[in-house]
Motif scaffolding. Structure first.
Motif, PDB file in Angstrom:
ATOM      1  N   TYR A 186     -10.903  13.958   2.718  1.00 54.06           N
ATOM      2  CA  TYR A 186     -12.311  13.620   2.913  1.00 54.06           C
ATOM      3  C   TYR A 186     -12.873  14.320   4.147  1.00 54.06           C
ATOM      4  O   TYR A 186     -14.022  14.786   4.148  1.00 54.06           O
ATOM      5  CB  TYR A 186     -12.476  12.104   3.030  1.00 54.06           C
ATOM      6  N   ALA A 187     -12.066  14.430   5.208  1.00 56.93           N
ATOM      7  CA  ALA A 187     -12.524  15.098   6.428  1.00 56.93           C
ATOM      8  C   ALA A 187     -12.751  16.589   6.193  1.00 56.93           C
ATOM      9  O   ALA A 187     -13.750  17.162   6.639  1.00 56.93           O
ATOM     10  CB  ALA A 187     -11.517  14.882   7.554  1.00 56.93           C
ATOM     11  N   GLY A 196       0.824  -1.206   0.000  1.00 55.34           N
ATOM     12  CA  GLY A 196       0.000   0.000   0.000  1.00 55.34           C
ATOM     13  C   GLY A 196       0.852   1.247   0.000  1.00 55.34           C
ATOM     14  O   GLY A 196       2.083   1.196  -0.088  1.00 55.34           O
ATOM     15  N   LEU A 197       0.182   2.396   0.088  1.00 55.73           N
ATOM     16  CA  LEU A 197       0.853   3.694   0.169  1.00 55.73           C
ATOM     17  C   LEU A 197       0.242   4.456   1.345  1.00 55.73           C
ATOM     18  O   LEU A 197      -0.617   5.327   1.174  1.00 55.73           O
ATOM     19  CB  LEU A 197       0.657   4.486  -1.131  1.00 55.73           C
ATOM     20  N   PRO A 198       0.649   4.116   2.577  1.00 58.62           N
ATOM     21  CA  PRO A 198      -0.017   4.697   3.746  1.00 58.62           C
ATOM     22  C   PRO A 198       0.077   6.215   3.824  1.00 58.62           C
ATOM     23  O   PRO A 198      -0.819   6.851   4.373  1.00 58.62           O
ATOM     24  CB  PRO A 198       0.697   4.021   4.923  1.00 58.62           C
ATOM     25  N   GLU A 199       1.141   6.799   3.255  1.00 63.06           N
ATOM     26  CA  GLU A 199       1.215   8.264   3.244  1.00 63.06           C
ATOM     27  C   GLU A 199       0.081   8.868   2.410  1.00 63.06           C
ATOM     28  O   GLU A 199      -0.453   9.925   2.733  1.00 63.06           O
ATOM     29  CB  GLU A 199       2.575   8.746   2.753  1.00 63.06           C
ATOM     30  N   MET A 200      -0.309   8.181   1.332  1.00 65.06           N
ATOM     31  CA  MET A 200      -1.451   8.651   0.555  1.00 65.06           C
ATOM     32  C   MET A 200      -2.752   8.382   1.303  1.00 65.06           C
ATOM     33  O   MET A 200      -3.727   9.112   1.161  1.00 65.06           O
ATOM     34  CB  MET A 200      -1.468   7.982  -0.826  1.00 65.06           C
ATOM     35  N   GLY A 201      -2.744   7.355   2.137  1.00 64.63           N
ATOM     36  CA  GLY A 201      -3.891   7.129   3.009  1.00 64.63           C
ATOM     37  C   GLY A 201      -4.089   8.267   3.996  1.00 64.63           C
ATOM     38  O   GLY A 201      -5.219   8.663   4.296  1.00 64.63           O
ATOM     39  N   VAL A 202      -2.987   8.810   4.521  1.00 63.76           N
ATOM     40  CA  VAL A 202      -3.065   9.982   5.397  1.00 63.76           C
ATOM     41  C   VAL A 202      -3.728  11.138   4.656  1.00 63.76           C
ATOM     42  O   VAL A 202      -4.628  11.819   5.178  1.00 63.76           O
ATOM     43  CB  VAL A 202      -1.659  10.395   5.876  1.00 63.76           C
ATOM     44  N   VAL A 203      -3.291  11.365   3.425  1.00 66.11           N
ATOM     45  CA  VAL A 203      -3.844  12.451   2.610  1.00 66.11           C
ATOM     46  C   VAL A 203      -5.320  12.210   2.334  1.00 66.11           C
ATOM     47  O   VAL A 203      -6.150  13.130   2.441  1.00 66.11           O
ATOM     48  CB  VAL A 203      -3.051  12.585   1.292  1.00 66.11           C
ATOM     49  N   ALA A 204      -5.678  10.990   1.973  1.00 66.08           N
ATOM     50  CA  ALA A 204      -7.073  10.678   1.646  1.00 66.08           C
ATOM     51  C   ALA A 204      -7.994  10.974   2.823  1.00 66.08           C
ATOM     52  O   ALA A 204      -9.044  11.626   2.662  1.00 66.08           O
ATOM     53  CB  ALA A 204      -7.196   9.219   1.230  1.00 66.08           C
ATOM     54  N   LYS A 205      -7.625  10.525   4.007  1.00 66.37           N
ATOM     55  CA  LYS A 205      -8.468  10.747   5.183  1.00 66.37           C
ATOM     56  C   LYS A 205      -8.651  12.236   5.454  1.00 66.37           C
ATOM     57  O   LYS A 205      -9.754  12.696   5.783  1.00 66.37           O
ATOM     58  CB  LYS A 205      -7.844  10.059   6.403  1.00 66.37           C
TER      59      LYS A 205
END
Length: 391
Positions: A279-280, A267-276
């Motif tokens: 969206y918030a 995965g790309l957890p840093e992009m997961g940080v951005v996604a959350k």
């Protein structure tokens, strides 16, 4: 007091040079051409600019652009590191400056002669001569053949394929769709040059599992934008493109393109940080977008980003692209300008420009009824993202 960034600032002007393999002029000249075009597009006098933001790898200093523009009092300037990971961050920084009153008119820009002057993928970076932390860190990888971005990404791609059963053809479908959009975009380097999946599979290996057509271009060119308040943008020449959300992200175990020691590298957890965060801030979710610009320096990371943003479950983006959701006429056409695979590699800034055009309704490959566009920045590094929306 509302402290939210969402909707406070807007992109009011857009400018770009042509994209080529040999611009024939300096990066400063390219930056000025794009900046002046963006200011003219917005209908703003150059002397009004009081802020700048770009990338730390951009060799064009903001003070020189300020001098050439005739700026009087520049009150804000920033540079964001990590190459393509900075693609969306200058717009975020500009929006924060405008929303907080630090500056009123901020120019963001990226100018580069990355084909004719220097090449990021050369594998020859002079690390031994500059023993900073990042360069010493690469000393653990380069003796094993990890010299280039393609090699670094190839490791992640191999693991993703092993874990989820993805194939080279799945990556190829990303390239084919991008080149299809580029083929109808006169500004794209690969205008009128579509490819087939067979072309992709027959292209030479660069670093297995990456074929040549899995890899972005090397380009010369510049892109610039003007950011001001959403309220002021309503009275300017162009339809305002509201910055609905912006974020940067670093995740646990982060390194620069070589985060191989995480428990899971599929995965790309840093992009997961951005996604959350996006969206918030925006209150939106995956179903809110009519199109997206997904950073495509290498095709495998496009699949991973689709998963991080919830467009497909983990490991299933290959089915998403197999069904054509990402392509022309799909449910989420991505990189309608051709992306970095097909239009040009301007470190992602040309992708932000395409998102602006989609919201304005002026894109060559215009998607119907665009309200919100997701834009992502470079992956494998500390990264950033945006949601751009209609006013």
């Amino acid at each position: 007091m509302d402290k939210s960034l969402s909707g406070r600032a807007a992109i009011a002007g857009l400018g770009a040079t042509e994209f080529s393999k040999n611009s024939g002029r300096t990066e400063l000249r390219l930056a000025m051409e794009a900046t002046l075009a963006a200011l003219q597009d917005a209908g703003i006098d150059p002397s009004e600019v009081d802020g700048f933001s770009s990338y730390s790898v951009d060799k064009v200093p903001e003070y020189e652009i300020a001098r050439l523009l005739g700026c009087n009092n520049v009150k804000f300037f920033s540079q964001i590191p990590h190459g393509g990971g900075a693609a969306c961050a200058p717009i975020l920084h500009a929006a924060m400056a405008v929303a907080t009153g630090v500056a009123k008119t901020v120019v963001v820009y990226r100018a580069m002669n990355e084909r004719s002057w220097y090449r990021f993928g050369s594998g020859d970076y002079g690390f031994a001569n500059t023993p900073t932390f990042e360069n010493v860190n690469y000393g653990w990888y380069m003796p094993h053949g990890f010299h280039t971005p393609a090699a670094w990404v190839g490791m992640f791609a191999q693991r993703y394929m092993h874990t989820y059963g993805a194939t080279s053809e799945d990556f190829g479908r990303v390239a084919v769709a991008a080149r299809d959009f580029a083929a109808t975009n006169p500004e794209a380097f690969f205008y009128e040059k579509p490819i087939t999946l067979e072309d992709h599979q027959n292209s030479r290996w660069v670093c297995e599992p990456l074929h040549l057509l899995d890899c972005c271009q090397e380009s010369d060119g510049a892109v610039a934008m003007v950011i001001t308040s959403a309220e002021r943008a309503k009275d300017l020449k162009q339809k305002p493109v509201v910055i609905k959300a912006g974020s940067q992200g670093i995740a646990q175990g982060q390194q620069i393109m070589t985060s191989f020691y995480r428990d899971d590298i599929t995965g790309l957890p840093e992009m997961g940080v951005v996604a959350k965060e996006l969206y918030a801030q925006s209150g939106l979710g995956p179903d809110a977008f009519q199109t997206a610009v997904i950073y495509d320096h290498f095709t495998p990371f496009v699949l991973t980003q689709l998963e991080e943003f919830g467009f497909a479950p983990r490991g299933e983006a290959r089915n998403y692209v197999m069904d054509g959701h990402h392509a022309r006429g799909g449910t989420l056409p991505i990189n309608t300008h051709g992306g970095q695979l097909g239009e040009a590699y301007i470190h992602g800034m040309n992708g932000v420009a395409e998102a602006v055009r989609q919201v304005r309704g002026s894109a060559i490959n215009q998607v119907d009824d665009v309200e919100n566009v997701l834009v992502t920045a470079g992956t494998g590094v500390p990264t950033s993202g945006l949601i751009l929306s209609a006013a």
